[in-house]
Scaffold this active site. Sequence first.
Site, PDB file in Angstrom:
ATOM      1  N   GLU A 107       0.831  -1.191   0.000  1.00 42.78           N
ATOM      2  CA  GLU A 107       0.000   0.000   0.000  1.00 42.78           C
ATOM      3  C   GLU A 107       0.869   1.246   0.000  1.00 42.78           C
ATOM      4  O   GLU A 107       1.998   1.242   0.477  1.00 42.78           O
ATOM      5  CB  GLU A 107      -0.928  -0.029   1.207  1.00 42.78           C
ATOM      6  CG  GLU A 107      -1.850  -1.221   1.058  1.00 42.78           C
ATOM      7  CD  GLU A 107      -2.989  -1.257   2.039  1.00 42.78           C
ATOM      8  OE1 GLU A 107      -4.082  -1.622   1.634  1.00 42.78           O
ATOM      9  OE2 GLU A 107      -2.773  -0.930   3.202  1.00 42.78           O
TER      10      GLU A 107
ATOM     11  N   GLY B 226       6.984  -2.055   5.704  1.00 37.17           N
ATOM     12  CA  GLY B 226       8.354  -2.539   5.610  1.00 37.17           C
ATOM     13  C   GLY B 226       9.391  -1.691   6.301  1.00 37.17           C
ATOM     14  O   GLY B 226       9.142  -0.549   6.697  1.00 37.17           O
ATOM     15  N   GLU B 227      10.567  -2.275   6.497  1.00 36.95           N
ATOM     16  CA  GLU B 227      11.692  -1.604   7.131  1.00 36.95           C
ATOM     17  C   GLU B 227      12.704  -1.248   6.027  1.00 36.95           C
ATOM     18  O   GLU B 227      13.386  -2.130   5.509  1.00 36.95           O
ATOM     19  CB  GLU B 227      12.311  -2.541   8.186  1.00 36.95           C
ATOM     20  CG  GLU B 227      13.637  -2.089   8.746  1.00 36.95           C
ATOM     21  CD  GLU B 227      13.685  -0.633   9.173  1.00 36.95           C
ATOM     22  OE1 GLU B 227      12.875  -0.207  10.012  1.00 36.95           O
ATOM     23  OE2 GLU B 227      14.541   0.104   8.634  1.00 36.95           O
TER      24      GLU B 227
ATOM     25  N   CYS C 203       7.285  -5.404  15.253  1.00 36.75           N
ATOM     26  CA  CYS C 203       6.901  -4.552  16.381  1.00 36.75           C
ATOM     27  C   CYS C 203       5.474  -4.918  16.793  1.00 36.75           C
ATOM     28  O   CYS C 203       4.622  -5.150  15.940  1.00 36.75           O
ATOM     29  CB  CYS C 203       6.974  -3.086  15.981  1.00 36.75           C
ATOM     30  SG  CYS C 203       8.598  -2.623  15.371  1.00 36.75           S
TER      31      CYS C 203
ATOM     32  N   CYS D 290       3.493   8.620   0.854  1.00 34.64           N
ATOM     33  CA  CYS D 290       4.043   7.633   1.783  1.00 34.64           C
ATOM     34  C   CYS D 290       4.208   6.315   1.024  1.00 34.64           C
ATOM     35  O   CYS D 290       3.230   5.756   0.516  1.00 34.64           O
ATOM     36  CB  CYS D 290       3.075   7.495   2.958  1.00 34.64           C
ATOM     37  SG  CYS D 290       3.555   6.215   4.125  1.00 34.64           S
TER      38      CYS D 290
ATOM     39  N   SER E 112      12.076   5.448  14.716  1.00 39.62           N
ATOM     40  CA  SER E 112      10.941   5.036  15.536  1.00 39.62           C
ATOM     41  C   SER E 112      11.484   4.564  16.874  1.00 39.62           C
ATOM     42  O   SER E 112      11.951   3.436  17.005  1.00 39.62           O
ATOM     43  CB  SER E 112      10.185   3.905  14.843  1.00 39.62           C
ATOM     44  OG  SER E 112       9.727   4.359  13.591  1.00 39.62           O
ATOM     45  N   LEU E 113      11.443   5.454  17.850  1.00 38.91           N
ATOM     46  CA  LEU E 113      12.051   5.154  19.149  1.00 38.91           C
ATOM     47  C   LEU E 113      11.057   4.394  20.028  1.00 38.91           C
ATOM     48  O   LEU E 113      11.336   3.285  20.480  1.00 38.91           O
ATOM     49  CB  LEU E 113      12.498   6.456  19.818  1.00 38.91           C
ATOM     50  CG  LEU E 113      13.386   6.313  21.034  1.00 38.91           C
ATOM     51  CD1 LEU E 113      14.696   5.637  20.690  1.00 38.91           C
ATOM     52  CD2 LEU E 113      13.648   7.677  21.661  1.00 38.91           C
ATOM     53  N   ASN E 114       9.929   5.021  20.285  1.00 40.30           N
ATOM     54  CA  ASN E 114       8.770   4.341  20.903  1.00 40.30           C
ATOM     55  C   ASN E 114       8.951   3.874  22.338  1.00 40.30           C
ATOM     56  O   ASN E 114       8.038   3.275  22.914  1.00 40.30           O
ATOM     57  CB  ASN E 114       8.314   3.140  20.060  1.00 40.30           C
ATOM     58  CG  ASN E 114       7.879   3.563  18.665  1.00 40.30           C
ATOM     59  OD1 ASN E 114       7.463   4.687  18.483  1.00 40.30           O
ATOM     60  ND2 ASN E 114       7.994   2.682  17.696  1.00 40.30           N
TER      61      ASN E 114
ATOM     62  N   CYS F 120       6.881  -7.195   6.897  1.00 35.42           N
ATOM     63  CA  CYS F 120       8.037  -6.712   7.654  1.00 35.42           C
ATOM     64  C   CYS F 120       8.446  -7.756   8.689  1.00 35.42           C
ATOM     65  O   CYS F 120       7.609  -8.250   9.456  1.00 35.42           O
ATOM     66  CB  CYS F 120       7.730  -5.396   8.361  1.00 35.42           C
ATOM     67  SG  CYS F 120       9.182  -4.701   9.184  1.00 35.42           S
TER      68      CYS F 120
ATOM     69  N   CYS G 211      -0.983   5.126   9.917  1.00 33.12           N
ATOM     70  CA  CYS G 211       0.242   4.393  10.248  1.00 33.12           C
ATOM     71  C   CYS G 211      -0.095   3.045  10.849  1.00 33.12           C
ATOM     72  O   CYS G 211      -0.922   2.959  11.746  1.00 33.12           O
ATOM     73  CB  CYS G 211       1.038   5.135  11.308  1.00 33.12           C
ATOM     74  SG  CYS G 211       1.609   6.720  10.801  1.00 33.12           S
TER      75      CYS G 211
ATOM     76  N   ASN H 141      -2.739   3.833  16.490  1.00 33.39           N
ATOM     77  CA  ASN H 141      -3.910   3.541  15.662  1.00 33.39           C
ATOM     78  C   ASN H 141      -4.365   2.127  15.958  1.00 33.39           C
ATOM     79  O   ASN H 141      -3.652   1.182  15.633  1.00 33.39           O
ATOM     80  CB  ASN H 141      -3.545   3.613  14.183  1.00 33.39           C
ATOM     81  CG  ASN H 141      -3.429   5.037  13.741  1.00 33.39           C
ATOM     82  OD1 ASN H 141      -4.341   5.815  13.933  1.00 33.39           O
ATOM     83  ND2 ASN H 141      -2.277   5.369  13.193  1.00 33.39           N
TER      84      ASN H 141
ATOM     85  N   SER I 255      12.156   6.460   7.360  1.00 31.44           N
ATOM     86  CA  SER I 255      11.820   6.126   8.745  1.00 31.44           C
ATOM     87  C   SER I 255      12.276   4.703   9.039  1.00 31.44           C
ATOM     88  O   SER I 255      11.957   3.774   8.302  1.00 31.44           O
ATOM     89  CB  SER I 255      10.303   6.249   8.932  1.00 31.44           C
ATOM     90  OG  SER I 255       9.930   5.744  10.190  1.00 31.44           O
TER      91      SER I 255
ATOM     92  N   CYS J 181       2.214  -2.945  15.350  1.00 27.62           N
ATOM     93  CA  CYS J 181       2.153  -2.638  13.921  1.00 27.62           C
ATOM     94  C   CYS J 181       1.526  -3.782  13.126  1.00 27.62           C
ATOM     95  O   CYS J 181       1.939  -4.935  13.253  1.00 27.62           O
ATOM     96  CB  CYS J 181       3.567  -2.354  13.420  1.00 27.62           C
ATOM     97  SG  CYS J 181       3.676  -2.125  11.648  1.00 27.62           S
TER      98      CYS J 181
END
Length: 352
Positions: A94, A163-164, A118, A107, A214-216, A114, A335, A290, A191, A121
Amino acid sequence: METGVLNLVGASLAEVAAVLAPLDPRPYRARQVYHWVTRRLVGRIEEMTDLSRTLRTGLAERAVLTDPRVVEVRTAADGTTKFLLEMTDGAMVEAVTMPMGDRTTLCLSSQAGCAVGCVFCVTGALGAGRNLTAAEIFGQYRVLVRHGRLVGTPLNVVFMGMGEPLLNCSGVFAALDLLYETVSPKRVTLSTSGIPAGFAKLQALPRRPNLAVSLNATTQEQRLRLMPVAARWPLEDLMRSLRTYPLERGRRITIEYVLLAGENDSLADARRLVRLLRGIPVKVNLIPFNPDPEFLPHLTTPSAAAVDAFGACLAEASLNVTVRWSRGREVLAACGQLRGRMARSELLPRLR
Ligand code: SAH
Ligand code: SF4
């Protein structure tokens, strides 16, 4: 695609020159063709009208222009448009277009699926897919820009789709060179969840995109719970790398922080985040989680008040902070939600 036939979407200038060599070896010819693909974004060789008919016919025998196939397009009330795109082997990804004033942000996805996994996600919940090629990444850009009639308009590009990107450096970096034909590196953001080997390669690029991390989380233990990648790159080491990251003048590292109720959204977390980021030129992007009841039933979004309090704590410490309540939620284009309306059972086999 037949073997021996070059897909001009995704081809470097050198590859275009090589395929043209037996027909017309002059360097400016290769540049002409390259610009038709990367700047004017034509969909057919036939449309390269400043080439002779003979040259176009010869080129069409050796090369094709193959973009991802648009399976579905959905537009939300805020103008966010989500595209479901199919690759030639059936893999689905997407990509999203977000109009913001006179500028549009695109985007893009770097992988179908991925492997990082995480816990918050949906793409991670789908599991490992495969890397996208430069043609499949740049092809997303071509499809979105053509569909939105955005050729020649101001654009930002972010690698925040599926994806990463740093697990697919070869595809992503080749796509960056193609993007840079029309979008300045200052307008492109990659990112990442933080992949050490990829990080080193990114630093070595002659033209670097902006970096978003992406620290999170604010402790190693907490990050490990949310992002298994922390086992390979402990928080302390990641922070050390950010401190020494070579930034161009005027740029900052974007720190993304997905806020998860009861997990990482307390004021103690906010204060730890302030300490962690001290001395690093950053801007902080807070992303309220989300939700996705089917894939991520165990997590919830903090209240608006909790998000505000977290943000205020960072702002008081003079951090540059924005809250990104996701756009396009009703078309599942936010996201971590990029999976369309397809059920898990439908999507998974296609990603494999
Ligand atoms: N793999 C890269 C880029 C894609 S994810 C990365 O992790 O950075 C893009 C952003 O979406 C990341 O900052 C990620 O933390 C965030 N994200 C993922 N799932 C989310 C969710 N359910 N709600 C809000 N943000 C999410
Ligand atoms: Fe992969 Fe990024 Fe999702 Fe983590 S947040 S699973 S790295 S796409």
